[in-house]
Design a protein around this motif. Structure first.
Motif, PDB file in Angstrom:
ATOM      1  N   UNK A   1       0.845  -1.196   0.000  1.00 35.96           N
ATOM      2  CA  UNK A   1       0.000   0.000   0.000  1.00 35.96           C
ATOM      3  C   UNK A   1       0.883   1.251   0.000  1.00 35.96           C
ATOM      4  N   UNK A   2       0.564   2.211  -0.847  1.00 32.71           N
ATOM      5  CA  UNK A   2       1.317   3.459  -0.859  1.00 32.71           C
ATOM      6  C   UNK A   2       0.983   4.281   0.374  1.00 32.71           C
ATOM      7  N   UNK A   3       1.944   5.085   0.798  1.00 40.33           N
ATOM      8  CA  UNK A   3       1.720   5.948   1.956  1.00 40.33           C
ATOM      9  C   UNK A   3       1.416   7.384   1.551  1.00 40.33           C
ATOM     10  N   UNK A   4       2.112   7.852   0.530  1.00 42.73           N
ATOM     11  CA  UNK A   4       2.102   9.290   0.266  1.00 42.73           C
ATOM     12  C   UNK A   4       1.653   9.669  -1.134  1.00 42.73           C
ATOM     13  N   UNK A   5       1.171   8.726  -1.917  1.00 44.95           N
ATOM     14  CA  UNK A   5       0.937   9.021  -3.330  1.00 44.95           C
ATOM     15  C   UNK A   5       0.028  10.216  -3.538  1.00 44.95           C
ATOM     16  N   UNK A   6      -0.927  10.394  -2.684  1.00 46.47           N
ATOM     17  CA  UNK A   6      -1.883  11.492  -2.866  1.00 46.47           C
ATOM     18  C   UNK A   6      -1.510  12.755  -2.106  1.00 46.47           C
ATOM     19  N   UNK A   7      -0.436  12.697  -1.325  1.00 49.12           N
ATOM     20  CA  UNK A   7      -0.024  13.871  -0.547  1.00 49.12           C
ATOM     21  C   UNK A   7       1.459  13.738  -0.226  1.00 49.12           C
ATOM     22  N   UNK A   8       2.308  13.995  -1.225  1.00 44.32           N
ATOM     23  CA  UNK A   8       3.737  13.807  -1.033  1.00 44.32           C
ATOM     24  C   UNK A   8       4.302  14.861  -0.071  1.00 44.32           C
ATOM     25  N   UNK A   9       4.990  14.428   0.980  1.00 44.19           N
ATOM     26  CA  UNK A   9       5.438  15.353   2.025  1.00 44.19           C
ATOM     27  C   UNK A   9       6.390  16.430   1.549  1.00 44.19           C
ATOM     28  N   UNK A  10       7.204  16.150   0.528  1.00 46.02           N
ATOM     29  CA  UNK A  10       8.167  17.167   0.099  1.00 46.02           C
ATOM     30  C   UNK A  10       7.496  18.393  -0.514  1.00 46.02           C
ATOM     31  N   UNK A  11       6.204  18.273  -0.824  1.00 42.75           N
ATOM     32  CA  UNK A  11       5.482  19.400  -1.403  1.00 42.75           C
ATOM     33  C   UNK A  11       5.001  20.386  -0.350  1.00 42.75           C
ATOM     34  N   UNK A  12       5.168  20.041   0.907  1.00 47.35           N
ATOM     35  CA  UNK A  12       4.630  20.906   1.974  1.00 47.35           C
ATOM     36  C   UNK A  12       5.709  21.443   2.898  1.00 47.35           C
ATOM     37  N   UNK A  13       6.981  21.315   2.519  1.00 44.30           N
ATOM     38  CA  UNK A  13       8.047  21.920   3.308  1.00 44.30           C
ATOM     39  C   UNK A  13       9.047  20.926   3.848  1.00 44.30           C
ATOM     40  N   UNK A  14      10.206  21.442   4.221  1.00 45.09           N
ATOM     41  CA  UNK A  14      11.248  20.614   4.784  1.00 45.09           C
ATOM     42  C   UNK A  14      12.242  20.135   3.743  1.00 45.09           C
ATOM     43  N   UNK A  15      13.444  19.832   4.201  1.00 48.04           N
ATOM     44  CA  UNK A  15      14.500  19.346   3.326  1.00 48.04           C
ATOM     45  C   UNK A  15      14.467  17.826   3.256  1.00 48.04           C
ATOM     46  N   UNK A  16      14.731  17.288   2.068  1.00 47.51           N
ATOM     47  CA  UNK A  16      14.799  15.847   1.858  1.00 47.51           C
ATOM     48  C   UNK A  16      16.140  15.505   1.226  1.00 47.51           C
TER      49      UNK A  16
END
Length: 313
Positions: A1-16
């Motif tokens: 099961x995907x975790x972030x496909x519909x809301x990728x965390x890198x789009x909302x801030x923070x360094x990756x």
């Protein structure tokens, strides 16, 4: 099961952070033979997977220490049909290798659960031909059909997103974007450039990004630049809103041209501290530069220097 496909965390801030130069590390530092410069065959047996775990762990430990997110790339840059055929993989075995690559990263994500967060699984699609030069071109429609094999695997897996990596002409990148649209997959496009800051096809970086956005309705989440040293493209990063679309950088350690790197028999690790300083300087031109990684010649030392220079926590 995907975790972030519909809301990728890198789009909302923070360094990756990401990893560095997978293939160059395995070949030049670990002495592992990679026919066709392909790392995906390692995923097909336990010894190969052990080598890949050894490779990824220093990067994941760095992300844990820095308390930042990490984007795990599948080792599938060469896992498309033409390269697979050269390596003796049937279509079914190639599909299985792509699927196993995602599963392998899923195991790594579980291993680092609670230690590195967020951890994003990214399905990597490389060019049909050589990443350093344009030997033949596909139309956008041809590229969509060709790359659908990998796209279908990633869409049916726990991959959170896909990336078209080391793209050296626009039509192939657009074909992959259309394949992603057809399967409703979040997609990123990463172009490579020559020492003059232009794609190997001769197209300008700005032209490439703006064309893909115009034709696709700005479907890519964002763009990246990979497999080039920052001094090769620093001068072309000017002139408007297109710069806001570049969110990631995976640079080479070496200032050498693609032709020089192709002919090299030894690795050129460059100067990790200088590379880190160049990343930090680019943040003034690229306000959304939040995905920091490496490409050919880089390893965890370079990522450490990059994260230090960019003051990653």
């Amino acid at each position: 099961m995907t975790r972030y496909r519909n809301a990728l965390p890198q789009m909302t801030g923070g360094v990756f952070l990401t990893d560095g130069g997978l293939e160059t590390t395995l070949v030049f530092h670990e002495g592992i033979e990679l026919p066709c410069f392909a790392s995906f065959p390692l995923i097909t047996d336990e010894l190969g997977r052990l080598k890949l775990r050894k490779y990824f762990r220093p990067y994941l430990e760095l992300a844990r220490l820095r308390k930042v997110g990490f984007i795990l790339d599948t080792p599938t840059w060469r896992a498309s049909f033409d390269w697979g055929t050269k390596l003796g993989f049937s279509r079914d075995k190639l599909i299985e290798a792509n699927r196993q690559s995602v599963e392998f990263l899923g195991e790594l994500r579980e291993e680092y659960e609670g230690q590195v967060s967020p951890l994003i699984i990214n399905g990597v699609i490389g060019p049909r031909g050589d990443g350093y030069k344009v030997e033949s071109r596909m139309s956008t429609d041809e590229a969509q059909r060709f790359h659908m094999l990998q796209m279908d695997v990633f869409a049916a897996s726990e991959a959170d997103m896909v990336s078209a990596v080391t793209m050296n002409y626009v039509d192939e990148a657009l074909g992959i974007v259309r394949a992603a649209q057809a399967r409703k997959m979040p997609v990123v496009v990463s172009f490579t450039v020559e020492t003059d800051g232009r794609l190997p096809s001769g197209e300008g970086l700005r032209e490439a990004i703006e064309t893909v956005d115009r034709v696709s309705g700005a479907y890519p989440l964002y763009y990246m630049v990979n497999c080039a040293h920052p001094e090769h493209f620093d001068d072309v990063l000017s002139g408007g809103a297109w710069l806001d679309r570049i969110w990631g950088l995976r640079a080479n350690s070496s200032t050498k041209s693609h032709a020089e790197l192709d002919a090299a028999t030894e690795i050129d690790i460059g100067d990790p501290e200088d590379l880190g300083a160049r990343y930090n300087a680019l943040r003034a031109k690229l306000p959304n530069l939040v995905i920091l990684g490496g490409c050919c010649g880089t390893d965890h030392r370079h990522l450490t220097a990059i994260s230090d220079a960019c003051m990653v926590a």
